[in-house]
Write a protein that holds these residues in place. Structure first.
Motif: not given
Length: 119
Positions: A85-103
């Protein structure tokens, strides 16, 4: 006590409805005029509800200090969907620990929208 919904002010209700339907996957619930120049709609069902308020008369600041989080099955799949859809993340992706990923991305009014995968 039960959480009912989160309310955000939007500049263009049609654009915001399309974003939250097409990108986030929320359904359009109630939509109504709430007085001269004021339109309200509720997006989502069950325990995930978002109230969009578009008030033409007033210039209410939008996108400041608000982040909305939505759980996804897989961050990589959501990133692929957004890139189509031509939408890029404004930040991330991040994985601060083995249990969660987000952007994060931004909605049409500059609100921060977070997509979270619980690993």
């Amino acid at each position: 006590m039960k959480f009912c919904w989160c309310t955000i002010s939007v500049k263009n209700i049609e654009k915001s409805i399309r974003f939250y339907q097409d990108i986030v996957g929320l359904t359009l619930g109630r939509r109504f005029q709430a007085g001269p120049g004021v339109e309200i709609c509720f997006m989502g069902e069950g325990e995930t509800k978002l109230e969009l308020v578009c008030e033409q008369k007033y210039s209410i600041p939008t996108g400041v200090g608000v982040s909305l989080g939505f759980e996804v099955k897989a961050v990589e799949d959501m990133l692929d969907f957004l890139r189509e859809k031509e939408i890029e993340p404004s930040s991330g992706p991040f994985q601060p620990n083995p249990h969660i990923k987000f952007f994060f991305i931004e909605d049409p009014d500059g609100y921060s929208v977070q997509f979270v995968e619980n690993v």
